[in-house]
Structure formats: structure tokens, C-alpha cells
Design a protein around this motif. Structure first.
Motif, PDB file in Angstrom:
ATOM      1  N   UNK A 286      -2.460  17.500   0.122  1.00 39.90           N
ATOM      2  CA  UNK A 286      -1.492  16.447  -0.249  1.00 39.90           C
ATOM      3  C   UNK A 286      -1.655  15.221   0.637  1.00 39.90           C
ATOM      4  N   UNK A 287      -1.820  15.492   1.921  1.00 43.97           N
ATOM      5  CA  UNK A 287      -1.906  14.414   2.897  1.00 43.97           C
ATOM      6  C   UNK A 287      -3.133  13.537   2.621  1.00 43.97           C
ATOM      7  N   UNK A 288      -4.212  14.168   2.165  1.00 41.96           N
ATOM      8  CA  UNK A 288      -5.438  13.434   1.867  1.00 41.96           C
ATOM      9  C   UNK A 288      -5.174  12.389   0.776  1.00 41.96           C
ATOM     10  N   UNK A 289      -4.483  12.802  -0.265  1.00 37.04           N
ATOM     11  CA  UNK A 289      -4.180  11.877  -1.368  1.00 37.04           C
ATOM     12  C   UNK A 289      -3.384  10.684  -0.813  1.00 37.04           C
ATOM     13  N   UNK A 290      -2.386  10.998  -0.025  1.00 38.57           N
ATOM     14  CA  UNK A 290      -1.529   9.963   0.566  1.00 38.57           C
ATOM     15  C   UNK A 290      -2.350   8.989   1.418  1.00 38.57           C
TER      16      UNK A 290
ATOM     17  N   UNK B 125      -5.536   8.470   1.335  1.00 37.85           N
ATOM     18  CA  UNK B 125      -6.509   7.778   0.501  1.00 37.85           C
ATOM     19  C   UNK B 125      -5.899   6.489  -0.062  1.00 37.85           C
ATOM     20  N   UNK B 126      -4.703   6.588  -0.609  1.00 36.10           N
ATOM     21  CA  UNK B 126      -4.069   5.401  -1.191  1.00 36.10           C
ATOM     22  C   UNK B 126      -3.623   4.427  -0.118  1.00 36.10           C
ATOM     23  N   UNK B 127      -3.181   4.963   0.994  1.00 41.78           N
ATOM     24  CA  UNK B 127      -2.764   4.100   2.104  1.00 41.78           C
ATOM     25  C   UNK B 127      -3.952   3.266   2.579  1.00 41.78           C
ATOM     26  N   UNK B 128      -5.111   3.938   2.684  1.00 40.61           N
ATOM     27  CA  UNK B 128      -6.343   3.292   3.098  1.00 40.61           C
ATOM     28  C   UNK B 128      -6.706   2.155   2.134  1.00 40.61           C
ATOM     29  N   UNK B 129      -6.585   2.445   0.857  1.00 41.82           N
ATOM     30  CA  UNK B 129      -6.865   1.442  -0.169  1.00 41.82           C
ATOM     31  C   UNK B 129      -5.947   0.241   0.019  1.00 41.82           C
ATOM     32  N   UNK B 130      -4.677   0.546   0.258  1.00 43.83           N
ATOM     33  CA  UNK B 130      -3.657  -0.489   0.410  1.00 43.83           C
ATOM     34  C   UNK B 130      -4.000  -1.396   1.592  1.00 43.83           C
ATOM     35  N   UNK B 131      -4.415  -0.809   2.697  1.00 44.59           N
ATOM     36  CA  UNK B 131      -4.744  -1.571   3.908  1.00 44.59           C
ATOM     37  C   UNK B 131      -5.890  -2.551   3.672  1.00 44.59           C
ATOM     38  N   UNK B 132      -6.891  -2.070   2.935  1.00 43.47           N
ATOM     39  CA  UNK B 132      -8.107  -2.865   2.786  1.00 43.47           C
ATOM     40  C   UNK B 132      -8.023  -3.858   1.627  1.00 43.47           C
TER      41      UNK B 132
END
Ligand code: HEC
Length: 252
Positions: A235-239, A241-248
Motif C-alpha cells: 500500500x505504501x508503495x502506491x502512496x 509512487x503518486x507522491x513522487x509524481x506530485x513532487x516532480x
């Protein structure tokens, strides 16, 4: 690098040899399953009825076993605790060691860690390895543990093998008649027991399974915990992953 590989190989090989140990008696192999609660319960019952008189389990607590094996404390206390011990206590026994040495030649060792020490296969074969030998003080010998001091305490279940049983035999069935033509264990008995050969093997499997559990009770929890951690990570990976996308997002 080569040296490292050689060293690694050496360690692996030598630990394998070390685990085999002792004279090479062919043995049957089992896969213990400590998540099988019913098997563990049957194993515990056999242990308290047939082994606990001589062997302690001084690193185990009754309460822990009761909880892990799903046995309600009252039932456990009434049926499985000998004498006036309390459920919170360690599973010790009162047999004096020096007396035991006189009776059996050597004192019955504590069994809490025996499955880790000897390995489940060894104990599984040992408990199926007794046979009649009138030259020994208790009238039995053992193919896995020669001249053992322990009597064949399960003789009323297994019976007593007339000849040294052959262990580690690949089961063979005659394709024409369907009869079993080769199998591990006793072929003839000098006295009969209450169980068939297969029933006895299953009973011993349960007993060894229980000994395996007692050697490391926390493994039950570790497996459970490991699963929870993996689910959490997924679950944490999915979270992340999207957080990373958001940052960049603003940077690219
Ligand atoms: C009457 C007493 C007695 C009873 C009951 C008994 N044992 Fe033993 N056991 C002994 C003695 C004594 C030894 C040590 C034998 C020796 O070193 O020659 C021993 C040794 C062992 C060993 C070998 C330990 C080792 O690593 O050397 C195992 C395993 C074992 N017993 C399991 C059991 C199990 C399982 C039961 C119950 C089914 C049981 N015993 C019941 C007396 C007993």
C-alpha cells in the motif's frame, strides 16, 4: 572476488556436512507445519501424556503454549498440567537428575530445543526406530540412537518391532496388485500396539511438529507479522509512487 566465492562455498558445504552429522542412517524426511493448530494440539497431548514424566520443557511456559495452540486456559489447566503447577509457570518437572542417571544411564535431556538441536527428521526417525533387543536393560534398542537409555515409552501405541526397522525407504507400490511392496518402518512385531503403522507415523509427525513449534514459538508470530508488513509496504508503495509524481510535476 574468487576468494570470496571459494570462502562462501566452503561455509555452505561445511555447514551442510555438519548438519548431517553422525553415522549415516537412512532417514525419512518430514516437513513440519507449525501453522497446523490441530496437529500441534495432538502433539502436545501426546507429549504431556508420554514424555513429560521424564523430559522437561523448562524454556517453555504452559500459558504461551495454551494461547498459541488455541486451547482455553481452564481446559489446559484441568487436562494437560500435571500436579499442582500453575498455568503461568515454566514447564519443568520434578525428576531429580542424579536419580534419573541411575535409572537410565543418562538423564533425560530437556526437550525445549531438541528439534532445533537434532532437527525434526532426526526425532521423527528416532521415535520410529525402536526395536526389541533383549540384551538391553529395557529390552529395546534404537536404529537411530544405538544403545539408547530411553525405554520405548510408546510401545502401547506402536507395538515393538521384532527386527531393526528399515527407515528412509522410498515407498513402492506394485502397479499390478496395488499392494505396497516397500515402505519405511516395522515389518513384524514382537508385541502389538493399538495403532496401525500409518496411524503411528502420523502421531509421531504431530509430536515432532509440536517439538518444532516449542523450539521457536515466536516464529508463529513472525510469519504473521511478516505478512502484515508486506501488505503495508504494498500500500505504501502506491502512496509513495503518486507522491513522487506530485513532487516532480512542476519540475519537468
Ligand atoms: C522413562 C523416561 C522417559 C520417557 C517417558 C521419555 N524419555 Fe526420551 N529419553 C529418556 C532418556 C533417559 C534419554 C537419554 C538417552 C541416552 O542418552 O541414552 C532420552 C532421550 C530422548 C531424546 C534424545 C535427546 C538427545 O538429543 O539426545 C529424545 C528426542 C527424546 N528422548 C524424546 C522423547 C519423547 C518425544 C518422549 C515422549 C514420547 C520421551 N522421550 C519419553 C527417557 C525418557
Amino acid at each position: 572476488m574468487n576468494r570470496l566465492i571459494t570462502a562462501l562455498l566452503f561455509v555452505l558445504l561445511s555447514s551442510n556436512l555438519w548438519a548431517a552429522g553422525g553415522p549415516a542412517v537412512p532417514m525419512d524426511h518430514i516437513e513440519p507445519d507449525i501453522s497446523d493448530q490441530e496437529s500441534l494440539q495432538r502433539g502436545l497431548t501426546l507429549f504431556t501424556n508420554y514424555c513429560f514424566g521424564c523430559h522437561s520443557m523448562k524454556y517453555a511456559r504452559y500459558e504461551r503454549a495454551a494461547t498459541d495452540l488455541g486451547i482455553p486456559s481452564e481446559i489446559f489447566e484441568e487436562n494437560l498440567i500435571l500436579g499442582d503447577a500453575k498455568i503461568g509457570e515454566l514447564m519443568t518437572i520434578s525428576m531429580p537428575e542424579d536419580q534419573a542417571k541411575i535409572w537410565f544411564g543418562s538423564a533425560p535431556p530437556d526437550l525445549t530445543l531438541s528439534a532445533r538441536l537434532r532437527g525434526p527428521d532426526w526425532i521423527y526417525n528416532y521415535l520410529r526406530g525402536f526395536y526389541a533387543d533383549p540384551k538391553r536393560p529395557y529390552g529395546v534398542n534404537n536404529v537411530v540412537f544405538k544403545d539408547v537409555g530411553m525405554p520405548h515409552v510408546l510401545a502401547d501405541l506402536q507395538g515393538v518391532c521384532a527386527e531393526p526397522p528399515e527407515l528412509g525407504v522410498e515407498p513402492q507400490v506394485d502397479p499390478l496388485s496395488g499392494n505396497i511392496i516397500a515402505q519405511s518402518g516395522c515389518d513384524s512385531y514382537s508385541s502389538e500396539g493399538s495403532m496401525s503403522r500409518d496411524e503411528y507415523d502420523e502421531a509421531i509427525y504431530d509430536l515432532v511438529n509440536f517439538l518444532e513449534y516449542v523450539g521457536e514459538p515466536s516464529r508463529l508470530e513472525s510469519v504473521e507479522l511478516g505478512r502484515t508488513v508486506l501488505i503495508f509496504l504494498a500500500f505504501f508503495f502506491v502512496f509513495v509512487y503518486f507522491l513522487n509524481k506530485e513532487y516532480w510535476r512542476g519540475i519537468h
